[in-house]
Design an enzyme around this catalytic site. Structure first.
Site, PDB file in Angstrom:
ATOM      1  N   GLN C 223      41.548  37.876  32.727  1.00 48.47           N
ATOM      2  CA  GLN C 223      40.568  36.996  33.361  1.00 48.47           C
ATOM      3  C   GLN C 223      39.140  37.425  33.023  1.00 48.47           C
ATOM      4  O   GLN C 223      38.200  36.721  33.365  1.00 48.47           O
ATOM      5  CB  GLN C 223      40.749  37.017  34.884  1.00 48.47           C
ATOM      6  CG  GLN C 223      42.071  36.439  35.347  1.00 48.47           C
ATOM      7  CD  GLN C 223      42.255  36.473  36.852  1.00 48.47           C
ATOM      8  OE1 GLN C 223      43.304  36.870  37.332  1.00 48.47           O
ATOM      9  NE2 GLN C 223      41.256  36.053  37.621  1.00 48.47           N
ATOM     10  N   ARG C 370      42.892  34.950  44.688  1.00 48.84           N
ATOM     11  CA  ARG C 370      42.317  33.628  44.937  1.00 48.84           C
ATOM     12  C   ARG C 370      41.297  33.710  46.061  1.00 48.84           C
ATOM     13  O   ARG C 370      41.352  32.968  47.051  1.00 48.84           O
ATOM     14  CB  ARG C 370      43.426  32.621  45.251  1.00 48.84           C
ATOM     15  CG  ARG C 370      43.041  31.237  44.780  1.00 48.84           C
ATOM     16  CD  ARG C 370      44.141  30.247  44.692  1.00 48.84           C
ATOM     17  NE  ARG C 370      43.540  29.009  44.207  1.00 48.84           N
ATOM     18  CZ  ARG C 370      44.196  27.990  43.706  1.00 48.84           C
ATOM     19  NH1 ARG C 370      45.480  28.039  43.603  1.00 48.84           N
ATOM     20  NH2 ARG C 370      43.578  26.916  43.297  1.00 48.84           N
ATOM     21  N   GLU C 740      38.814  28.858  45.218  1.00 46.34           N
ATOM     22  CA  GLU C 740      39.453  29.734  46.186  1.00 46.34           C
ATOM     23  C   GLU C 740      39.270  29.296  47.626  1.00 46.34           C
ATOM     24  O   GLU C 740      39.903  29.845  48.531  1.00 46.34           O
ATOM     25  CB  GLU C 740      38.904  31.148  45.979  1.00 46.34           C
ATOM     26  CG  GLU C 740      39.238  31.657  44.584  1.00 46.34           C
ATOM     27  CD  GLU C 740      38.416  32.840  44.141  1.00 46.34           C
ATOM     28  OE1 GLU C 740      37.295  32.995  44.645  1.00 46.34           O
ATOM     29  OE2 GLU C 740      38.890  33.612  43.300  1.00 46.34           O
TER      30      GLU C 740
END
Lengths: 287, 162, 783
Positions: C223, C370, C740
């Protein structure tokens, strides 16, 4: 994760399969749907030396009624049971709740029965309906009452060289109904608690035969014999079913685990027995 | 052992170890990497393929068991006529995010539509309940499968009418 | 919602443009890590500890090494010879790469096999013999910090206990004063259980180190590829210019793919030593048992309230279970992430937060699943507390919130723990959601149901998130400031390429970020190719997590587009023979103010940038921006959940879920809604079923998808989505980030709904996951 090495024998006939199993001895295992066995092999908790694939044997894929019985062949997949017009009562109720839709396309009812997983659904249904497992060995075929077939958790009374070739489930002659209530945490999960109910009514509306069995709350799938005996001859009623539910709850021996406490599981047995029997009675009365 | 599997209408003959899983055969030997692996326990459905028309989890089938079988993977959905309706519906209805579960979801959806031309929301959810998605919350997957069903039915009635 | 300002064919902000990334993904042509094949690739499998705590007395790998197809067996001893047996974590701790002294959690990496085939590598693992000597496992943070617990980090100099960190913030004195004035104190003790992001694609690496040139090409499920390149350079001592990280299509991240895991280091070292590419792809079990867990906060919250339902202050004590290594992926100044956003959406003056973390014999992690660094835990605590306070004071939970909300005119609003919320209209959001849900009718139905013995519950959560880290004065990871970047080049034909420091894992960056360029320059979004994930071909950035792509990378994209627009206007002025200041740009057309028929298009200007420039101007239409956000952004929302609880079994089902989100300007409403549905599902999952737990021996329960429960379509509720739009005042396009929000806000809504169904019995808490046996036991105990 990958299975360890094994030899694969693709059997073309039942007698080939039985012979191959006899030759293989303890290291041999039959492979039908493989939906329990292959994951166990990938996890390397099962490592058969020889796998005998029975999927290519013809004539074992029918589910049909004859001579007062429902016959389920060894290659009938769970999805075939769910789609069958021949199935009835608790069998119809249970089929959609076995595993998940894709596993049902591949896994077989007989394989699941032979696996004798106490968290498996089918053996409770067979106990409630009074079915026989049909086994074939070198000496021929024999029916084994399901109560005798299930020998323990993950063990059956099947001889080393016997193959389950089918199931024989008596079809009730009169009015009947069944249910399978399963509490699972999500689709694809094993039962936390499940209760199979089967009722047959006589002309007066009294209970002529009763079957009640539980999944996941005992070391093996368990038939609640005293509750069945209690109900036979009685008119269906909420009070009767509540009494049967108490007997079922008493017969359950659940354990505390990540799925829930024993006390709660017993409560679910109680609730699902009441609800399952009521649903079975309602179905029988309407049949 | 020697096997021949028909994948997306072409025959693939080869020598496999008995223990080779169908998913690994498809991905590593045949080289079709649209079929994914998401778990070890037959739980996620990322490896879904159609085997003789039925969706199955190819991580829980031996390659040898597929000898002689017809297998359809995501790469086989598109035809000479173009994208399968399920593919265009997944795009139109935003039925995918990371795309990892998508091949399995589309194959199950395609198989459902073939059996049930007008599935309800519940019927779609039931059909895809052997496939996990971590991104979409399933809302748009359900929508896309229903869109594909409606478009397929409309196309069928149009061609029947003409 | 504001209407788009560009026509559909340009597809700027506000258009639900179809996703560009879909075309390859729907045809099975995605390029995920395990899909990448290089010649002579070797495959790695990792041997993991079966025990939670044990000394390693010896490892015999001779039989494994002798297996045909095995190229090498790597142990901690070998890694130690290269100084790589340990590696730094993102929280200033160190973590074992391969265990040398002892194992500290079940699933810890002990050895690795490199073989020609993954099946053989797995076979070889069974041939490695490890001589373990059992040590007593420490399985809870309470046990860990109590008397007599075994010392887990005995290798760490100066470490004499199992304390991982302490951290406090807020004003203790002011908070005590607020509590002294309160009519009552509402207390909630709850555990936010250990969870795992569990993206459907596990983590993996394909390391290709050329031992001659020293070039290391590392394909990795990352990521944050740029940050990973820098960390690889620091850990492995490789020259950074020789490291190229390629993060290909990523099958979901959710925070799981932010840290560097031991397997990455071993595979890279193995490739360097062997001189062939080495691939390692986690199994699901490895993923769940060893990589980046999330949450595991034991929280005690106390709310000082008046009899009128006014909140005066908040006191929080938090104890976190860090596992064996303190490796939270979080900004370095904050030991408990942004947990201090725990004051939520409410206006009160005093708060004090006291945190400590304990080592245990469990996997390390602490990733922002998240979530923007521990905000999920914070949001849960305050929303559960406020709900309980309403019951104690005796007013409706919706009214309780309305009485305490920060009011629209109070923004920018500085909270008691130092966040400066930039914007919001909380009362409108909650009222809109209540109206949509038919709140008063629901309360009536609830009362009627109760009279029949049925249990209906209505749960509310109103969350405020702090995302988009972040301003360089406050936010860094491992010293790297949390800026992000965008580089934009418009080619002579008017087609553009945009290169990003952030990296999608399914969020649709290739579409959304193209839309920002479309909005700013009028180049159709379809003509803007977005590149990301390859460190050799994109500008530096900290990556995609904590909802920072749009707040930081999106802002950079808008700013770089505006830089190009400025230059383009000068070129247009030159082409139109007008003054620079007389040129206006609208949807890709530059015209002279007052003479709209005198115009050129962005495509004309792009060609001119390479062919026909004003005197003295540099050729090309290209620039780069590194964006340092002035503040975080603060998305918020109001969620309402209706459940029915079966009193006989404790089983509960969601009947409705109404979710209003305000994430500011929505670049692609379709994608935004997709993000929200996904987040709501994960929130539901955590509230209902998804957790990782351990037995007393430290055995992980939840290490596969049969025990770690990810909901299917069948269990997942249907969602009814609503929106308001208060733009972020400091973000160039007013966007706030949304990936999120729903995971942060929704768990409290689900749990509050179940509690609300049984609150009249006196039930005030059931810890997540709200399993039916817990509900039944709570009812049973209360009645």
């Amino acid at each position: 994760m990958f299975p360890s090495r094994f030899d694969l024998i693709v059997a073309e006939t039942i007698s080939d399969a039985v012979q191959a199993k006899a030759d293989a001895g303890e290291g041999g295992r039959f492979l039908a749907g493989g939906q329990s066995l292959i994951p166990m092999m990938k996890m390397r908790v099962a490592f058969p030396e020889k796998l005998i694939d029975i999927n290519r044997i013809s004539g074992m894929d029918a589910i049909e009624r004859s001579n007062g019985h429902l016959h389920v062949g060894a290659l009938v997949r769970h999805a075939d049971v769910a789609a069958s017009d021949a199935a009835f009562g608790a069998i119809v109720a249970a089929a959609p709740w076995v595993a998940d839709p894709l596993v049902r396309n591949r896994g077989t009812m007989c394989g699941s029965v032979a696996h004798c997983d106490p968290e498996g659904d089918w053996n409770s249904v067979l106990l409630a309906t009074g079915a026989d497992v049909v086994a074939r060995g070198p000496g021929g075929e024999r029916p084994i009452p399901i109560g005798e077939f299930v020998d323990g958790a993950f063990t059956s009374s099947l001889a080393e060289d016997e193959l389950v070739v089918g199931l024989r489930i008596p079809v009730p002659a009169g009015r009947s109904g069944g249910a399978y209530l399963k509490l699972e945490r999500k689709i694809g999960d094993y039962a936390t608690v499940a209760v199979a109910s089967h009722l047959e009514l006589d002309d007066s509306g009294a209970i002529a035969a009763a079957g009640l069995a539980m999944t996941s709350v005992n070391p093996i799938n368990t038939k609640v014999v005293d509750a069945e005996a209690l109900m036979v001859g009685q008119q269906p009623s909420a009070e009767l079913f509540a009494e049967a539910a108490e007997l079922a709850a008493a017969a359950a021996e659940p354990r505390d685990d990540v799925r829930g406490t024993a006390a709660w599981k017993r409560q679910v047995v109680r609730t699902y027995t009441k609800r399952g029997l009521a649903a079975a009675a309602q179905q029988a009365e309407g049949s | 052992m020697e096997i021949t599997v028909t994948i997306n209408e072409s025959d693939h003959a080869g020598d496999v170890e008995p223990r080779t899983l169908l998913v690994d055969h498809i991905r590593r030997t045949v080289g079709l990497t649209g079929t994914h692996i998401g778990c070890d326990t037959t739980s996620c459905g990322a490896c879904t393929v159609l085997m003789d028309g039925r969706p199955v989890k190819s991580c829980t089938v031996l390659a040898a068991q597929a000898d002689g079988a017809e297998v359809t993977t995501v790469e086989g959905l598109k035809t000479a006529d173009g994208l399968h309706p399920i593919q265009s519906a997944f795009t139109d209805d935003h039925g995918l995010q990371c795309g990892f579960c998508t091949p399995g979801m589309m194959l199950v959806g395609a198989s459902l539509i073939a059996e049930n031309p007008d599935p309800s929301d519940d019927e779609v959810r039931w059909a895809i309940s052997g496939n996990l998605c971590r991104c979409t919350g399933y809302m748009n997957i359900v929508k896309a499968i229903r869109t594909a069903a409606a478009r397929t039915a409309a196309a069928a009635s149009e061609s029947n009418g003409s | 919602m504001s209407a788009p300002t560009t026509p559909a064919e340009i597809g700027g902000i506000g258009h639900s443009v179809q996703r560009k990334e879909d075309a390859r993904l729907i045809e099975g042509q995605g390029n995920f890590l395990d899909d990448i094949e290089l010649p002579n690739t070797l495959h790695m499998a990792i041997l993991r500890s079966p025990l939670a705590h044990a000394r390693i007395n010896g490892i015999d790998s001779s039989a494994a090494s002798a297996l045909e197809g095995v190229v090498a067996v790597v142990t901690g001893e070998l890694m130690d010879q290269h100084g790589l047996a340990w590696m730094p974590t993102l929280s200033g701790d160190t973590q074992a790469v391969l265990a040398t002294d002892k194992v500290r959690y079940q699933g810890q990496e002990v050895a690795a096999v490199i073989a020609t085939d993954p099946y053989i590598a797995t076979d070889a693992l069974e041939l490695i013999e490890v001589d373990y000597e059992d040590l007593p496992p420490v399985t809870t943070p309470q046990q860990s910090l109590g008397e007599g617990a075994a010392l887990i980090r005995d290798e760490k100099e100066g470490q004499t206990d199992n304390l991982a960190y302490t951290w406090e913030t807020g004003d203790r004195g002011a908070t005590e004063a607020a509590f002294a004035q309160a009519d009552r104190v509402v207390t909630l003790e709850t555990h936010y259980p250990r969870s795992h992001p569990a993206p459907l694609e596990t983590c993996g690496i394909l390391a290709d180190v050329n031992s001659v040139t020293g070039q290391a090409t590392i394909y990795m499920t990352s990521q944050a590829p740029h940050a990973h390149r820098t960390l690889f350079a620091m850990v492995a001592g490789l020259p950074e210019q020789n490291i190229r990280i390629v993060s290909p299509d990523i099958g979901g991240g959710f925070g799981n793919k932010v840290p560097i895991y031991p397997g990455y280091v071993v595979a890279t070292a193995a490739s360097l030593l062997i001189g062939q590419p080495v691939k390692w792809v986690e199994s699901r079990t490895e993923n769940l048992i060893s990589t980046g867990f999330a949450r595991d906060y034991y929280m005690k919250g106390e709310l000082a309230v008046t009899d009128e339902g006014r909140i005066l202050g908040l006191r929080v004590n938090m104890l976190s279970d860090q596992g064996a290594f303190y490796s939270d992926a979080q900004p370095s100044q904050f030991k408990a992430g942004l947990f201090h956003v725990v004051t939520g959406s409410y206006d009160f003056g005093a708060a004090h937060i006291d945190c400590k973390g304990a080592f245990t014999n469990k996997a390390p992690g602490g990733v922002a699943y998240r979530c923007s660094f521990r905000i999920t835990e914070a949001s849960y605590l305050i929303e559960r507390l406020v709900q309980n306070a309403a019951y104690e004071v005796g007013i409706d939970p919706a009214e309780m919130r309305l009485r305490n909300f920060i009011q629209p005119e109070q923004f920018p609003y500085e909270t008691a723990t130092g966040f400066v919320y930039d914007s919001g209209d909380y009362p409108t959001a909650l009222r809109t959601a209540l109206d949509e849900a038919g709140y008063e009718d629901l309360r009536r139905e609830q009362a009627e149901a109760r009279a029949e013995g049925r249990l209906i519950g209505i749960g509310i959560a109103h969350f405020t998130e702090a995302v988009g880290a972040g301003p360089s004065r406050t936010y860094d990871i491992a010293g790297l400031k949390m800026i992000d970047s965008a580089e934009l080049r418009v080619h002579p034909t008017g087609k553009a390429i945009l290169k990003l420091g952030v990296k999608t894992q399914g969020q649709g960056h290739e579409t959304t970020f193209a839309q920002i360029v479309a909005e700013e320059l009028g180049i159709p979004a379809t003509d803007v190719k977005v590149e990301h994930g390859d460190t050799d071909h994109t500008p530096y950035g900290l990556g995609t997590y904590a909802s920072r792509s749009t707040p930081v990378g999106g802002a950079a994209t808008a700013v770089v587009s505006r830089k190009l627009a400025d230059k383009a206007k000068k070129i247009a002025a030159h082409l139109l023979e007008a003054a620079d200041e007389d040129i206006e740009l609208d949807s890709g057309v530059f015209s002279v103010v007052g003479s709209p028929d005198r115009s050129v298009t962005i495509q004309d200007v792009a060609l001119a940038a390479y062919t026909n420039l004003p005197e003295g101007m540099e050729y090309g239409l290209e620039d780069v921006t590194y964006y340092d956000p002035p503040n975080l952004t603060y998305p918020y929302g109001s969620y309402i959940v209706v459940v029915e609880v079966d009193p006989d079994t404790g089983v509960w089902e969601v009947q409705r879920m109404v979710a209003l989100d305000d994430c500011g300007v929505r670049i692609n409403p379709m994608i935004v809604e997709g993000q929200i549905c996904g987040g709501l599902t994960e929130g539901f999952a955590m509230s209902a079923m998804q957790w990782i737990t351990f037995d007393d021996d430290g055995n992980c329960i939840g290490a596969n998808f049969m025990d770690y429960l990810v909901p299917t379509a069948w269990e997942t509720p249907r969602f009814e989505l609503l929106a308001t739009e208060v733009p972020s005042p400091h973000h160039p396009i007013g966007a706030k980030g949304v990936g999120e929000s729903a995971t942060v806000g929704s768990p409290a809504a689900f749990v509050n709904a179940v509690i609300d169904a049984v609150a009249h019995l006196g039930v005030r808490n059931i810890d997540m996951p709200v399993l039916p046996d817990r509900v039944w036991a709570a009812i049973d105990a209360a009645s």
